[in-house]
Enzyme design. Structure first.
Site, PDB file in Angstrom:
ATOM      1  N   ALA A 104       2.782 -70.255   1.543  1.00 46.48           N
ATOM      2  CA  ALA A 104       2.061 -70.225   0.275  1.00 46.48           C
ATOM      3  C   ALA A 104       2.821 -70.957  -0.830  1.00 46.48           C
ATOM      4  CB  ALA A 104       1.786 -68.781  -0.134  1.00 46.48           C
ATOM      5  N   LYS A 117      15.452 -58.232  -6.364  1.00 44.86           N
ATOM      6  CA  LYS A 117      14.183 -57.846  -7.006  1.00 44.86           C
ATOM      7  C   LYS A 117      13.124 -57.495  -5.974  1.00 44.86           C
ATOM      8  CE  LYS A 117      11.855 -61.894  -6.242  1.00 44.86           C
ATOM      9  NZ  LYS A 117      10.451 -62.140  -5.822  1.00 44.86           N
ATOM     10  N   ALA A 160       5.190 -75.082   4.893  1.00 44.31           N
ATOM     11  CA  ALA A 160       3.846 -75.019   4.326  1.00 44.31           C
ATOM     12  C   ALA A 160       3.326 -73.597   4.250  1.00 44.31           C
ATOM     13  CB  ALA A 160       2.891 -75.895   5.142  1.00 44.31           C
ATOM     14  N   GLY A 205       5.504 -73.128  -0.622  1.00 37.58           N
ATOM     15  CA  GLY A 205       5.709 -74.544  -0.341  1.00 37.58           C
ATOM     16  C   GLY A 205       4.448 -75.349  -0.572  1.00 37.58           C
ATOM     17  N   THR A 256       7.437 -59.191  -9.827  1.00 42.04           N
ATOM     18  CA  THR A 256       7.331 -58.730  -8.442  1.00 42.04           C
ATOM     19  C   THR A 256       7.102 -57.231  -8.356  1.00 42.04           C
ATOM     20  OG1 THR A 256       8.913 -60.484  -7.910  1.00 42.04           O
ATOM     21  CG2 THR A 256       8.434 -58.912  -6.179  1.00 42.04           C
TER      22      THR A 256
END
Length: 332
Positions: free
Chosen positions: A10, A192, A8, A12, A249
Site C-alpha cells: 500500500a 508507535k 508494491a 510503496g 496510528t
C-alpha cells in the site's frame, strides 16, 4: 529524476503514484501477477483498491532492471519492503552488483530475530554505502494515494540523501522535512505500532477517551526512554516521527495496528485477526524485539509488556489492562 520504488504494498504504491506526477518512476514487486495486474488496470486492487495510479507510472517485474533505473548519481531508490524483507533486498542488490547511489527506506520496526533497526540492517549488508536514510512520519497510504496533505521527515547522516529525497517528494500536497536523528526516527516508527495495539485494545474494551489519552501520553514516555537509551535525541519524539505518528496510528481508523488491538478486545485470536487483515501489522512483528531491548537496557515499558502478554501469552486483554491499573503510584 529517475526513481525506483521497490515494493508494491500500500505505502510503496501510494508513494510511487505521488512520485510519478513529477519524475520517471518505476514500481517493482516480487509478485509478477501483481505487476501484470497493475500494468493492466493502473490500480493496486490488493493493497490500495479504488485508487487510480498515474498513467506515467511504470511497472517492472525484474529487480535488476528496476535497480538500474534508480541506481545513478542523479537518481533515487526508494525501498518500500517491510522490515522482514529489507535484509534480503539489500543482499540482492549486492549480489546483482547494482547498488543505487542514494537509498531511502520506508519500513518501520525492528528486525524480529536480530532486534536491529532498519539502518543497522542496511549498514550490515551494504557497509560501504553512505548516502542512505529513512523516510517516516504520520501517513496512511490511502490518504496519500488520494492526494491529501501529509508531512514526513527524511532522516540521514548524508545531506545529499536528504536533498535528493526532498527534490523527489516535496511537491503537491506532500511536505518533507529533513533531519539527522536516524535512530530516533526509527525507534519512533517502530514503537508507535506497539502502542497503537494497546490503544486499540482500550478502545475495543470501551474504556473511554480518558484512557486513550493516558495510553498515548504514557506510551510516548516509553518510546522516548527507549529511543534515548538506543542513541536517539529526546526532542525527536515530540515531532512528526514520534508524537505525530503515534497519534495517527493510535487513533486513526485506517491503522492496522489499532485494528489488531480492537479485534483482540473482542476475544478473537491473533491468528484469525492477522489472516483477515491481509496486510502487515508491524506492531505484532516487532513487539517482542521492543520489549527485549527495553529489558536489556533496563528501560521500564509497562504498556509494551502488557501488549506482549496479550499477543503471545494468551493473557486476556481486560486482565492486562487491570494489571496496568494496579501498578504502584509514581512520579510522572
Amino acid at each position: 529524476m529517475q526513481v525506483a520504488v521497490l515494493g508494491a504494498g500500500a505505502w510503496g504504491t501510494a508513494l510511487a503514484g505521488h512520485l510519478a506526477a513529477r519524475h520517471p518512476t518505476v514500481l517493482w514487486a516480487r509478485d509478477r501477477a501483481l505487476i501484470e495486474s497493475l500494468s493492466q488496470t493502473h490500480e493496486n486492487e490488493r493493497y490500495l483498491r479504488g485508487i487510480t495510479l498515474p498513467a506515467a507510472l511504470q511497472y517492472e517485474p525484474d529487480l535488476a532492471a528496476a535497480l538500474a533505473h534508480g541506481a545513478a548519481e542523479d537518481a533515487l531508490c526508494v525501498v518500500a519492503a517491510p522490515v522482514a524483507g529489507l535484509r534480503a533486498l539489500c543482499r540482492n542488490m549486492r549480489e546483482l552488483g547494482i547498488v543505487p547511489a542514494h537509498i531511502v527506506w520506508l519500513c518501520k520496526g525492528f528486525e524480529a530475530d536480530t532486534q536491529c533497526l532498519p539502518n543497522e540492517v542496511v549498514l550490515a549488508e551494504l557497509p560501504q554505502h553512505a548516502s542512505n536514510g529513512t523516510l517516516s512520519g504520520p501517513s496512511f497510504a490511502r490518504e496519500v494515494g488520494q492526494g491529501l496533505p501529509v508531512a514526513l521527515t527524511v532522516a540521514s547522516a548524508s545531506a545529499t540523501l536528504g536533498e535528493r529525497t526532498v527534490a523527489a517528494l516535496h511537491h503537491g500536497a506532500m511536505r518533507i522535512y529533513t533531519g539527522d536523528d536516524v535512530i530516533g526516527v526509527e525507534v519512533g516508527g517502530a514503537v508507535k505500532n506497539v502502542l497503537a495495539i494497546a490503544t486499540g485494545i482500550a478502545d475495543g474494551l470501551g474504556l473511554g477517551l480518558n484512557a486513550r489519552a493516558a495510553l498515548i501520553t504514557r506510551g510516548l514516555a516509553e518510546m522516548s526512554r527507549l529511543g534515548v537509551a538506543l542513541g536517539g535525541r529526546a526532542e525527536t519524539f515530540t515531532g512528526l516521527t514520534g508524537l505525530g505518528d503515534l497519534i495517527l496510528t493510535a487513533t486513526g481508523d485506517l491503522s492496522r495496528n489499532r485494528t489488531v488491538g480492537m479485534q483482540l478486545a473482542t476475544g478473537r485470536s491473533l491468528t484469525d485477526i492477522l489472516a483477515a487483515l491481509g496486510h502487515v501489522a508491524e506492531g505484532v512483528r516487532c513487539a517482542r524485539a521492543v520489549l527485549a531491548l527495553a529489558e536489556s537496557h533496563g528501560i521500564d515499558m509497562p504498556i509494551t509488556h502488557a501488549v506482549c502478554r496479550v499477543l503471545f501469552e494468551n493473557v486476556a486483554p481486560r486482565d492486562a489492562v487491570h494489571a496496568l491499573l494496579s501498578r504502584d503510584a509514581k512520579a510522572e
